[in-house]
Design an enzyme around this catalytic site. Structure first.
Site, short mmCIF file in Angstrom:
data_model
loop_
_atom_site.label_atom_id
_atom_site.label_comp_id
_atom_site.label_asym_id
_atom_site.label_seq_id
_atom_site.Cartn_x
_atom_site.Cartn_y
_atom_site.Cartn_z
N CYS A 110 0.97 -0.98 -0.09
CA CYS A 110 0.02 0.12 -0.04
C CYS A 110 1.02 1.28 -0.10
O CYS A 110 1.57 1.53 1.06
CB CYS A 110 -1.01 0.11 1.10
SG CYS A 110 -1.98 1.42 1.47
N SER A 114 -1.21 1.93 4.75
CA SER A 114 -0.61 0.76 5.07
C SER A 114 -1.92 -0.33 4.84
O SER A 114 -1.91 -1.18 5.93
CB SER A 114 -0.06 0.90 6.45
OG SER A 114 -0.92 1.46 7.31
N CYS A 115 -2.81 -0.14 4.11
CA CYS A 115 -3.90 -1.06 3.93
C CYS A 115 -3.41 -2.51 3.72
O CYS A 115 -2.37 -2.68 3.22
CB CYS A 115 -4.65 -0.88 2.63
SG CYS A 115 -5.21 0.81 2.64
#
Lengths: 205, 227
Positions: A110, A114-115
């Site tokens: 990501c 911070s997916c």
């Protein structure tokens, strides 16, 4: 066109500079004001330290390796399939499973934040959230992989998935040779967190 | 142009440092508290995930760069609590906060039961289709350039700079999803068809590592034009 007003107002600077004290101050404020019950905080921490983690995703991968009908369903509609196994919720509302093959290796990043698929892998490791990984995984994935000790064959293409929406990607790594006699429970113990992000390979014991 | 968080493709960050497998260990005691506070405060119902992301991205670049990961979360949380009227500047300054009066807290309270529901139910972003899907898998598309929010100057978008103006092909259609460019600024959900779009590494980088490598991004219909 309206301008983004947040650029001129950063109240966080009013908090103490030390991060531990900042967190403590916010916790005090929010609990004293009756907005958050202290036990709710402990519940969240307990969930992500003890109950949700990469062991969930490992069960999905091991089942895909051992059950062809499940594998087909997983690749078609992973959200429904993993929800049936009890893996659904926050940061895992829309799951897509992508399968590694000798021709194609998948890797997830990501770049914008911070997916990460929390119900399947838990909270992300520090490196996944690091500037180095976010900046480099899309531009030089093979060099990043080498830092994890992974060298791919020259004829394997790399497909990097940049998680820019609410879709969360689970990499289904290749089942290692020499594991034909193992059942799903034993296989799940071989599946590492990094292999489901695409920065690791699964190896036979 | 976009902001400091938009770092895909950037040079100079050094090596990635792998960590042990399994559930990651928290590096400091305040890290899990910061995580829990941020998740719990989401349960107050005053912001959505797009607003929360934008609050982190809107940190001054010098703060974004010097703050550790959970420091960004905490700073953005403090900013949102003030902008949404839940906490005053005076309360942030003195680090206390006044107990609620007989009318009860201004929002919440976020309880154990509430966080269990939040974690179990999540917040799905798919919506009924509000516009027909213009593209099908295999279609050639080009992303808009520059990568920018069309509604708010300096606003939130999920089109990274490195993929702006690039030509790729649609891999899959995810259905219609909430458009972050609107949702982050309380401009409605504006759901649009969302696509996974594959780009040849050579369409993005001056020196791709391999001729068959690709990068896939999830992109909303309004980010794309037909080629």
């Amino acid at each position: 066109m309206p301008h983004d007003h947040s650029d001129h107002d950063h109240p966080h600077a009013l908090l103490p500079p030390d991060p531990a004290l900042r967190v403590k101050a916010l916790e005090t404020i929010l609990t004293r004001k009756g907005l958050i019950e202290p036990a709710a905080l402990d519940e969240i921490i307990d969930t992500y330290q003890n109950r949700i983690g990469p062991q969930n995703g490992a069960q999905v991968v091991a089942r895909a390796w051992t059950d062809p009908a499940f594998r087909a369903d997983l690749l078609r509609d992973a959200t429904a399939v993993v929800a049936d196994m009890g893996f659904y919720g926050r940061q895992g509302e829309h799951i897509v499973a992508v399968e590694n093959t000798p021709e194609q290796h998948n890797m997830v990043v990501c770049t914008l934040c911070s997916c990460y698929p929390w119900p399947l892998l838990g909270i992300p490791p520090g490196w996944y959230k690091s500037d180095a990984y976010r900046a480099r995984a899309v531009r030089e994935p093979r060099r990043v992989l080498s830092e994890f000790g992974v060298e791919l064959p020259e004829d394997t293409a790399v497909r990097v998935w940049d998680s820019t929406a609410e879709v969360r990607y689970l990499v289904v790594p290749m089942r290692p040779a020499g594991t034909e006699a193992m059942d799903a429970a034993a296989l799940a113990r071989l599946v590492t967190r990094d292999s489901m992000i695409g920065t690791g390979l699964v190896t036979a014991p | 142009m976009t902001r400091v968080h938009d770092m895909g493709g950037r040079y100079g960050d050094g090596p990635v440092r792998p960590e042990p497998q399994g559930v990651p260990a928290f590096a400091a005691d305040w890290h899990p508290r910061a995580l829990a506070l941020t998740v719990a405060a989401g349960g107050l119902g005053k912001w959505n995930i797009d607003m929360a992301r934008h609050a982190r991205e809107a940190l001054a670049p010098r703060d974004y760069n010097r703050f550790a990961y959970y420091e960004k979360w905490i700073a953005a949380l403090a900013d949102m609590l003030v902008s949404e009227g839940l906490v005053s500047r005076a309360e942030l300054t003195d680090g206390q906060g006044a107990a609620p009066g007989p009318e009860g807290p201004a929002a919440g309270p976020v309880t154990v039961q509430k966080v269990r529901q939040m974690i179990a139910n999540g917040a799905p972003a798919d919506r009924a289709a509000s516009a027909p899907a213009r593209f099908v898998p295999g279609d050639r598309v080009r992303t808009r350039r520059p990568a920018a929010n069309l509604f708010v100057d300096g606003g939130h978008t999920r089109l990274p700079q490195y993929a702006a103006g690039a030509e790729g092909r649609v891999l899959r259609v995810h259905g219609s999803h909430v458009l972050p460019d609107r949702s982050a600024h309380k401009l409605g959900e504006g759901a649009e068809p969302l696509y996974a779009v594959a780009f040849a590494a050579s369409a993005l980088w001056a020196r791709p590592e391999h001729p068959r490598d690709e990068v896939v991004l999830d992109l909303w219909q309004s980010y794309l034009e037909a080629v």
